[in-house]
Write an enzyme that holds these catalytic residues in place. Structure first.
Site, PDB file in Angstrom:
ATOM      1  N   SER A 140       0.938  -1.332  -0.084  1.00  0.00           N
ATOM      2  CA  SER A 140       0.263   0.029   0.077  1.00  0.00           C
ATOM      3  C   SER A 140       0.855   1.204   0.138  1.00  0.00           C
ATOM      4  O   SER A 140       1.899   1.184   0.589  1.00  0.00           O
ATOM      5  CB  SER A 140      -0.857  -0.015   1.165  1.00  0.00           C
ATOM      6  OG  SER A 140      -1.378   1.503   1.304  1.00  0.00           O
ATOM      7  N   TYR A 145      -1.041  -0.737  10.140  1.00  0.00           N
ATOM      8  CA  TYR A 145      -1.327  -1.345   8.710  1.00  0.00           C
ATOM      9  C   TYR A 145       0.002  -0.771   8.148  1.00  0.00           C
ATOM     10  O   TYR A 145       0.420  -1.658   7.281  1.00  0.00           O
ATOM     11  CB  TYR A 145      -2.661  -0.288   8.343  1.00  0.00           C
ATOM     12  CG  TYR A 145      -2.635  -0.609   6.858  1.00  0.00           C
ATOM     13  CD1 TYR A 145      -3.282  -1.809   6.449  1.00  0.00           C
ATOM     14  CD2 TYR A 145      -2.688   0.376   5.726  1.00  0.00           C
ATOM     15  CE1 TYR A 145      -3.843  -2.219   5.062  1.00  0.00           C
ATOM     16  CE2 TYR A 145      -3.131   0.241   4.610  1.00  0.00           C
ATOM     17  CZ  TYR A 145      -3.534  -1.033   4.062  1.00  0.00           C
ATOM     18  OH  TYR A 145      -3.711  -1.365   2.767  1.00  0.00           O
TER      19      TYR A 145
HETATM   20  N1  LIG Z   1      -8.777  -0.645  -0.988  1.00  0.00           N
HETATM   21  C1  LIG Z   1      -7.563   0.450  -1.020  1.00  0.00           C
HETATM   22  O1  LIG Z   1      -7.532   1.442  -1.098  1.00  0.00           O
HETATM   23  C2  LIG Z   1      -6.169  -0.496  -0.775  1.00  0.00           C
HETATM   24  C3  LIG Z   1      -5.176   0.408  -0.826  1.00  0.00           C
HETATM   25  C4  LIG Z   1      -3.947   0.058  -0.717  1.00  0.00           C
HETATM   26  C5  LIG Z   1      -3.791  -1.490  -0.327  1.00  0.00           C
HETATM   27  N2  LIG Z   1      -4.887  -2.217  -0.451  1.00  0.00           N
HETATM   28  C6  LIG Z   1      -4.793  -3.689   0.152  1.00  0.00           C
HETATM   29  O2  LIG Z   1      -5.000  -4.382  -1.121  1.00  0.00           O
HETATM   30  C7  LIG Z   1      -5.331  -5.789  -0.735  1.00  0.00           C
HETATM   31  C8  LIG Z   1      -6.847  -6.041  -1.053  1.00  0.00           C
HETATM   32  O3  LIG Z   1      -7.725  -5.115  -0.639  1.00  0.00           O
HETATM   33  P1  LIG Z   1      -9.155  -4.669  -0.951  1.00  0.00           P
HETATM   34  O4  LIG Z   1      -9.395  -3.145  -1.064  1.00  0.00           O
HETATM   35  O5  LIG Z   1      -9.518  -5.377  -2.309  1.00  0.00           O
HETATM   36  O6  LIG Z   1     -10.013  -5.426   0.041  1.00  0.00           O
HETATM   37  P2  LIG Z   1     -11.329  -6.292   0.270  1.00  0.00           P
HETATM   38  O7  LIG Z   1     -11.693  -6.102   1.682  1.00  0.00           O
HETATM   39  O8  LIG Z   1     -12.242  -6.128  -0.825  1.00  0.00           O
HETATM   40  O9  LIG Z   1     -10.603  -7.915   0.216  1.00  0.00           O
HETATM   41  C9  LIG Z   1     -10.044  -8.327   0.695  1.00  0.00           C
HETATM   42  C10 LIG Z   1     -10.147  -9.874   0.907  1.00  0.00           C
HETATM   43  O10 LIG Z   1      -9.051 -10.551   1.706  1.00  0.00           O
HETATM   44  C11 LIG Z   1      -9.529 -11.397   2.576  1.00  0.00           C
HETATM   45  N3  LIG Z   1      -9.095 -11.761   3.805  1.00  0.00           N
HETATM   46  C12 LIG Z   1      -8.904 -10.830   4.778  1.00  0.00           C
HETATM   47  N4  LIG Z   1      -8.095 -11.436   5.762  1.00  0.00           N
HETATM   48  C13 LIG Z   1      -7.787 -12.763   5.482  1.00  0.00           C
HETATM   49  C14 LIG Z   1      -7.031 -13.648   6.158  1.00  0.00           C
HETATM   50  N5  LIG Z   1      -6.476 -13.676   7.072  1.00  0.00           N
HETATM   51  N6  LIG Z   1      -6.758 -14.947   5.287  1.00  0.00           N
HETATM   52  C15 LIG Z   1      -7.465 -14.920   4.052  1.00  0.00           C
HETATM   53  N7  LIG Z   1      -8.295 -14.005   3.371  1.00  0.00           N
HETATM   54  C16 LIG Z   1      -8.314 -13.003   4.116  1.00  0.00           C
HETATM   55  C17 LIG Z   1     -10.889 -10.927   2.618  1.00  0.00           C
HETATM   56  O11 LIG Z   1     -12.143 -11.970   3.186  1.00  0.00           O
HETATM   57  C18 LIG Z   1     -11.357 -10.354   1.484  1.00  0.00           C
HETATM   58  O12 LIG Z   1     -12.052 -11.395   0.519  1.00  0.00           O
HETATM   59  C19 LIG Z   1      -5.246  -5.709   0.744  1.00  0.00           C
HETATM   60  O13 LIG Z   1      -4.018  -6.499   1.202  1.00  0.00           O
HETATM   61  C20 LIG Z   1      -5.231  -4.124   1.312  1.00  0.00           C
HETATM   62  O14 LIG Z   1      -4.317  -3.886   2.398  1.00  0.00           O
HETATM   63  C21 LIG Z   1      -6.157  -1.691  -0.562  1.00  0.00           C
END
Ligand SMILES: NC(=O)c1ccc[n+]([C@@H]2O[C@H](COP(=O)([O-])OP(=O)(O)OC[C@H]3O[C@@H](n4cnc5c(N)ncnc54)[C@H](O)[C@@H]3O)[C@@H](O)[C@H]2O)c1
Length: 254
Positions: free
Chosen positions: A147, A160
């Site tokens: 991130s 985080y």
């Molecule tokens: N959305 C944003 O703005 C953003 C920005 C930077 C980074 N990220 C990162 O991108 C990645 C995806 O995020 P997203 O926004 O698509 O989130 P999201 O919440 O839509 O999806 C995350 C998925 O991870 C699964 N998950 C969570 N904990 C878990 C575990 N212990 N074991 C297995 N699965 C697990 C959840 O069930 C979910 O399906 C994450 O690592 C997040 O930190 C997101």
């Protein structure tokens, strides 16, 4: 590396950027295993894309080991592994009720950083048994998700940001070590993306966040992340690096 007919694993593949990545990989002809802790959403997406859902908690090494064995039995060892599973808890180091409980900090690090490590280590171990790809001589590629909070963590994001900073730090030594096995390791650091992780926030907060992005002046879309994943898989020179996907956003302190 070509994607067609390759076995691929996507953790966190039941939602958001992971789900869009699973769709894109399946659309490009990969055999996709969706590893997620949410069995219902993972199964629904697997049915949609002709993939395979495996329940997995990435924070547990046993769970990762079992899930990868299940995926391997179905599709063979994966050449493509995308780590998207993650959580984004927000809490101050010193809050109204005292110091942040250690358990809260540890949970973010266990899921985001240690979980990424579990999957990286076990998937890379599986890849070492594969023959090199005839065209590119690669055995596989692991793509992690950090991130931009790894670089500009905001107030309330200490756990985080530390967990994502750990993924950034892991990337180069992993790529250097696994180079001798012809396995690449690349990390994508997204900015603000429109996913269910963001849906928890009120609309006006999300719009305000999108307005901070210089260009394009909006939140990123999951398919923009997925298309970068496809490019990383296809470009063998991308290795040991962290790619920001953020529209030139640099997060302010709050
Ligand atoms: N959305 C944003 O703005 C953003 C920005 C930077 C980074 N990220 C990162 O991108 C990645 C995806 O995020 P997203 O926004 O698509 O989130 P999201 O919440 O839509 O999806 C995350 C998925 O991870 C699964 N998950 C969570 N904990 C878990 C575990 N212990 N074991 C297995 N699965 C697990 C959840 O069930 C979910 O399906 C994450 O690592 C997040 O930190 C997101």
């Amino acid at each position: 590396m070509k994607i067609r007919d390759q076995a691929a694993i996507v953790t966190g593949g039941a939602s958001g950027m992971g789900a869009q990545t699973a769709r894109a990989l399946a659309g490009a002809g990969a055999m996709v295993a969706i590893l997620d802790r949410d069995p219902g959403a993972a199964s629904r997406l697997a049915a949609e894309i002709g993939g395979f859902a495996v329940v997995c908690d990435v924070a547990s090494e046993d769970s990762v080991s079992q899930a990868l064995a299940t995926a391997r039995e179905r599709h063979g060892p994966a050449r493509i592994c995308v780590n998207c599973a993650g959580i984004a808890p927000g809490k101050r180091i010193v809050g109204r009720n005292g110091p942040m409980p250690s358990a809260d900090f540890q949970r973010a690090v266990m899921v985001n950083l240690v979980g990424t490590f579990h999957v990286l280590a076990h998937a890379a171990h599986d890849m070492t048994a594969l023959e090199p790809d005839p065209e590119t001589a690669e055995r596989g590629v692991v793509i992690n998700t950090a991130s931009i909070a790894a670089f500009e963590g905001q107030i309330g994001q200490s756990a985080y940001a530390a967990s994502k900073g750990g993924i950034v730090g892991l990337t180069l030594p992993a790529a250097r070590e696994l180079a001798s096995s012809a396995i690449r390791v690349v990390t994508i650091a997204p900015g603000l993306m429109a996913t269910p992780m963001m849906d928890a926030l009120p609309v006006e907060v999300r719009e305000g966040m999108g307005a901070q992005v210089p260009f394009p002046n909006r939140l990123g879309q999951p398919d923009e992340f997925a298309s970068l994943v496809l490019h990383v898989v296809g470009n063998p020179l991308l290795n040991g690096t962290v790619i920001r996907l953020d529209g030139a956003l640099r997060m302010p302190p709050r």
